[in-house]
Structures are given as structure tokens and as C-alpha cells.
Write a protein that holds these residues in place. Structure first.
Motif, PDB file in Angstrom:
ATOM      1  N   VAL A 253      -6.423  18.041 -12.458  1.00 32.84           N
ATOM      2  CA  VAL A 253      -5.302  18.809 -13.101  1.00 32.84           C
ATOM      3  C   VAL A 253      -4.994  20.056 -12.300  1.00 32.84           C
ATOM      4  O   VAL A 253      -3.929  20.359 -12.071  1.00 32.84           O
ATOM      5  CB  VAL A 253      -5.919  19.607 -14.625  1.00 32.84           C
ATOM      6  CG1 VAL A 253      -5.213  20.817 -15.080  1.00 32.84           C
ATOM      7  CG2 VAL A 253      -6.016  18.569 -15.803  1.00 32.84           C
ATOM      8  N   GLU A 254      -5.851  20.831 -11.589  1.00 28.37           N
ATOM      9  CA  GLU A 254      -5.517  21.845 -10.841  1.00 28.37           C
ATOM     10  C   GLU A 254      -4.766  21.259  -9.565  1.00 28.37           C
ATOM     11  O   GLU A 254      -3.638  22.033  -9.204  1.00 28.37           O
ATOM     12  CB  GLU A 254      -6.946  22.563 -10.192  1.00 28.37           C
ATOM     13  CG  GLU A 254      -7.437  23.426 -11.373  1.00 28.37           C
ATOM     14  CD  GLU A 254      -8.726  24.171 -10.703  1.00 28.37           C
ATOM     15  OE1 GLU A 254      -8.861  24.053  -9.578  1.00 28.37           O
ATOM     16  OE2 GLU A 254      -9.241  24.746 -11.820  1.00 28.37           O
ATOM     17  N   ALA A 255      -5.027  20.180  -9.055  1.00 31.11           N
ATOM     18  CA  ALA A 255      -4.491  19.720  -7.791  1.00 31.11           C
ATOM     19  C   ALA A 255      -2.820  19.479  -8.151  1.00 31.11           C
ATOM     20  O   ALA A 255      -1.853  19.462  -7.540  1.00 31.11           O
ATOM     21  CB  ALA A 255      -5.079  18.607  -7.150  1.00 31.11           C
ATOM     22  N   VAL A 256      -2.791  18.769  -9.525  1.00 29.06           N
ATOM     23  CA  VAL A 256      -1.513  18.176  -9.809  1.00 29.06           C
ATOM     24  C   VAL A 256      -0.565  19.413 -10.027  1.00 29.06           C
ATOM     25  O   VAL A 256       0.888  19.571  -9.806  1.00 29.06           O
ATOM     26  CB  VAL A 256      -1.403  17.384 -11.145  1.00 29.06           C
ATOM     27  CG1 VAL A 256       0.078  17.139 -11.517  1.00 29.06           C
ATOM     28  CG2 VAL A 256      -2.350  16.281 -10.916  1.00 29.06           C
ATOM     29  N   VAL A 257      -1.279  20.670 -10.725  1.00 29.06           N
ATOM     30  CA  VAL A 257      -0.371  21.983 -11.104  1.00 29.06           C
ATOM     31  C   VAL A 257       0.072  22.533  -9.643  1.00 29.06           C
ATOM     32  O   VAL A 257       1.144  22.934  -9.617  1.00 29.06           O
ATOM     33  CB  VAL A 257      -1.130  22.841 -11.863  1.00 29.06           C
ATOM     34  CG1 VAL A 257      -0.639  24.073 -11.918  1.00 29.06           C
ATOM     35  CG2 VAL A 257      -1.357  22.079 -13.189  1.00 29.06           C
ATOM     36  N   GLU A 258      -0.960  22.414  -8.725  1.00 28.37           N
ATOM     37  CA  GLU A 258      -0.398  23.043  -7.234  1.00 28.37           C
ATOM     38  C   GLU A 258       0.556  22.136  -6.958  1.00 28.37           C
ATOM     39  O   GLU A 258       1.399  22.771  -6.279  1.00 28.37           O
ATOM     40  CB  GLU A 258      -1.942  22.783  -6.399  1.00 28.37           C
ATOM     41  CG  GLU A 258      -1.470  23.287  -5.073  1.00 28.37           C
ATOM     42  CD  GLU A 258      -1.163  24.560  -4.785  1.00 28.37           C
ATOM     43  OE1 GLU A 258      -0.382  24.754  -3.817  1.00 28.37           O
ATOM     44  OE2 GLU A 258      -1.232  25.568  -5.684  1.00 28.37           O
ATOM     45  N   CYS A 259       0.459  20.885  -7.013  1.00 29.57           N
ATOM     46  CA  CYS A 259       1.697  20.124  -6.311  1.00 29.57           C
ATOM     47  C   CYS A 259       3.027  20.653  -7.091  1.00 29.57           C
ATOM     48  O   CYS A 259       3.974  20.787  -6.476  1.00 29.57           O
ATOM     49  CB  CYS A 259       1.553  18.512  -6.666  1.00 29.57           C
ATOM     50  SG  CYS A 259       2.765  17.425  -5.668  1.00 29.57           S
ATOM     51  N   ASN A 260       3.191  20.521  -8.351  1.00 30.67           N
ATOM     52  CA  ASN A 260       4.339  20.838  -8.995  1.00 30.67           C
ATOM     53  C   ASN A 260       4.849  22.434  -8.442  1.00 30.67           C
ATOM     54  O   ASN A 260       5.981  22.621  -8.566  1.00 30.67           O
ATOM     55  CB  ASN A 260       3.986  21.091 -10.500  1.00 30.67           C
ATOM     56  CG  ASN A 260       4.939  21.459 -11.485  1.00 30.67           C
ATOM     57  OD1 ASN A 260       5.860  20.994 -11.455  1.00 30.67           O
ATOM     58  ND2 ASN A 260       4.730  22.813 -12.038  1.00 30.67           N
ATOM     59  N   SER A 261       3.823  23.107  -8.163  1.00 29.56           N
ATOM     60  CA  SER A 261       4.440  24.541  -7.863  1.00 29.56           C
ATOM     61  C   SER A 261       5.013  24.335  -6.304  1.00 29.56           C
ATOM     62  O   SER A 261       5.499  25.476  -6.031  1.00 29.56           O
ATOM     63  CB  SER A 261       3.300  25.452  -7.495  1.00 29.56           C
ATOM     64  OG  SER A 261       2.444  25.294  -6.439  1.00 29.56           O
TER      65      SER A 261
END
Length: 371
Positions: A253-261
Motif C-alpha cells: 500500500v505505501e509503495a503504491v501511494v508513493e508511486c501515485n504521488s
């Protein structure tokens, strides 16, 4: 939350044609189903560590709604070097390709198979490889579905932890922790046992360790969110539409949110699936198939598709015509919504309507949908 769990019984209908394709960095095993149709892109998949294209994607591509979509597209499944079923061990001293080199192998696949462009679907390591491929070959990639993507290099603390865990954990345990949350590892025994046995028994362990090593030593994608009106033409980021997918209890989850940002908010959708862990394409194939149909329609490829859970009326279409990319709702703003509201908005979009929540164009943000 039971999934489809006998890997021997989820072989895709139609075996496809297998190819061993020479590339600048070695031979790549791919399976192609169907033939390219006119100027439409081909769907190209790339799996995660510990999996191959069958164990990663067959559940999704066997799902009825997904088959109704993919009948309009050829599909190419890529197996990372040495990860396919029955792969022989690499010779002593073999240097496994880096993640960058695995991305550089894909143009050879497209040339050999006479594929002009692709819509990529990648999971984990495969999502990272497809992202690299799209960054280096933007004209070849029309869209990306990135599941559990991590744009970051492994940090020093993560590296040290993985080294230390190696003293007490075997490769299979490390990969299981990569795929599944702690809760999933204890609560979904049928799914966990199936994939643990698959990882341990169906994939050459030496080859698997080499693939994991390449992923462990990946570099940062070095992508940056563009500032509208300032650096859109110069910033390093994905230029194609992207759908980021992650389960709400996934370790990623945290990695995907970071990519999204780091991605262009006018071209990016973040789909966070409720009641879903590390393998959304296995546990929630229906939701992912629906999201994929919406994504493809937003790109302008809108077939007459009748999804089994919708009405008997086919989705409004313009006969596979490519529409202007500005038509996609991923340039709109959508905020956090409860499950029922996001479902209604998604269905409205699938049926050609635009809900009022998507009308705000003044402050484009990444579209985020929970379902």
C-alpha cells in the motif's frame, strides 16, 4: 474470501502459442493468445517474483468478464527469464539480467510478434519492469495497469532487514511476506498453502533466487510529478494513462501511494480495493476486470462488451474507435468515497455518464476510487 485455488485447474482456455525470443539480454519465454487486431494495442502482462504468467494472471484472464474484454485484443504473457514452467537451471556463472535489462528485452518481443503498441498489466516486479519500459519507450506503451508497484529502490534499512531475515527465513518465506500481509498469512490458509507450494515446487529455486536478487537491487525509478504549465515537457514521468491497483491490506500500500504521488494527476487513477490483500488479480478478479474495462474505455478503445453482472444491454460504444484522450475521466478529481458511492460512480462512467463528483477541472488531482 476464498480464491481460485487449484493452480492445475486454472489453465486459460486456449493454450496460446509459446515463443522463445532472442533479445539483447538473453532468451525470453512468452505466450501469445490471439493475433493483433488492426491498430489496437496488444495486452502485455508481466508477473511478480515467485510467480509465472499462469499463477499470476490465469485467474483474472479466465474470469468471464475479462474474457469478454480480451476477445477484442491479442494478449502476450511474458515470463521473466527462467521463471516459466519447466524452465531449466541457468549454467554456472550465468549473470541474470538487471531490471533495466529485462525492460530492454521487451522491444525485441514486440518486433518478433509484430506488435506495434501495448497496454501493459504488471504486478510487483513486473509492474516495475513495465514502468521502466514505458519510461524508455513511451511511443510503444498506450496504457499501464500497475498492481503493487514500488517505484523506489530498496532502502538501506529494508536491505539490512532482508539480509538479516535470510538467516532465519528461506526464500519461500521471504516471497510469501512480499505477496501477503500478516493477516492474510494466518487467515486465508487455502490461498496461502496453494501459493506456498507453487513457489516452492513449481519454479526452479536457483532461477527464482536470481530474479529476486535483480528485483532487490533495483534502482529508484526517478519519476517526478509534473507541475501543470511548468515542466510537463521535461519532467521524467509516465506519459501514458496509468491505473494503479492495490488491496487495502496489501504489504504494498505505501509503495503504491508513493508511486501515485509521483505521477501526472491528469493521467493517473489509484484503485484501492477493499477486503483485498496482496494479490487483487487472484482474490478480486471481478472488480479488477471491471476496472480494466473502464480504463480501456477511458483510453478510447470501447468495444461492445456485455459484462455478466450488468444488464442485458451492452455498454454504449463507438465500435472500438479511439477517442480523444481528454475524454477520459482520469483527468478529473475524485475524493475518498465509501464503497457504494464509488461503485455507483464507476458504473455511471462505464455506462457513459459522468457523475457530478467528477466535474471539477479546476484543480486536477489523481483520481482515487475505493471499491
Amino acid at each position: 474470501m476464498s480464491a481460485i485455488l487449484d493452480l492445475d485447474q486454472i489453465a486459460c482456455s486456449g493454450n496460446g502459442v509459446e515463443h522463445d525470443i532472442e533479445t539483447p539480454h538473453g532468451v525470453l519465454h512468452v505466450t501469445m493468445r490471439g493475433v493483433p487486431k488492426g491498430n489496437r494495442p496488444v495486452i502485455l502482462t508481466y508477473h511478480d517474483i515467485g510467480l509465472n504468467h499462469k499463477s499470476c494472471f490465469n485467474t483474472l484472464f479466465n474470469y468471464e468478464d475479462m474474457q469478454e474484454i480480451t476477445q477484442h485484443f491479442a494478449v502476450v504473457h511474458v515470463d521473466a527469464p527462467g521463471q516459466q514452467e519447466g524452465a531449466p537451471p541457468f549454467p554456472s556463472g550465468y549473470r541474470y539480467p538487471t531490471m533495466e535489462e529485462m525492460a530492454e528485452m521487451l522491444p525485441s518481443v514486440m518486433t518478433q510478434l509484430k506488435v506495434h503498441s501495448v497496454i501493459g498489466i504488471g504486478v510487483g516486479a513486473g509492474a516495475y519492469i513495465l514502468s521502466l519500459f514505458a519510461l524508455n519507450n513511451p511511443t510503444l506503451v498506450e496504457g499501464l495497469v500497475l498492481i503493487n508497484v514500488d517505484p523506489c529502490a530498496e532502502g538501506w534499512i529494508d536491505w539490512a532487514a532482508s539480509k538479516l531475515s535470510g538467516w532465519t527465513s528461506n526464500l519461500v518465506d521471504v516471497i510469501m511476506a512480499h505477496h501477503f500481509s500478516t493477516d492474510e498469512l494466518t487467515d486465508n490458509q487455502e490461498l496461502i498453502q496453494t501459493y506456498r507450494l507453487h513457489i516452492a515446487q513449481d519454479i526452479n529455486q536457483d532461477n527464482l533466487a536470481l530474479f529476486c536478487g535483480s528485483y532487490q537491487y533495483r534502482r529508484d525509478l526517478e519519476i517526478e510529478r509534473p507541475i501543470v504549465g511548468l515542466n510537463e515537457a521535461t519532467v521524467n514521468t509516465l506519459t501514458c494513462p496509468a491505473l494503479l491497483v492495490v488491496g487495502d491490506t496489501s504489504p504494498a500500500v505505501e509503495a503504491v501511494v508513493e508511486c501515485n504521488s509521483r505521477l501526472n494527476p491528469t493521467k493517473t487513477t489509484l484503485l484501492k480495493m477493499a477486503d483485498c490483500g496482496g494479490l487483487p488479480q487472484v482474490v478480486q478478479p471481478g472488480k479488477l476486470a471491471e476496472a480494466f474495462k473502464y480504463f480501456v474505455q477511458g483510453m478510447g478503445y470501447i468495444p461492445y462488451v456485455l459484462l455478466s453482472h450488468l444488464s442485458n444491454d451492452s455498454v454504449p460504444t463507438v465500435g472500438m474507435t479511439r477517442l480523444a484522450r481528454s475524454r477520459t475521466a482520469s483527468s478529473s478529481s475524485i475524493t475518498s468515497m465509501d464503497s457504494s458511492r464509488s461503485r455507483n460512480n464507476l458504473n455511471s462512467l462505464l455506462e457513459g455518464g459522468v457523475p457530478g463528483a467528477l466535474d471539477n477541472q479546476a484543480r486536477p488531482q489523481t483520481m482515487e476510487v475505493s471499491c
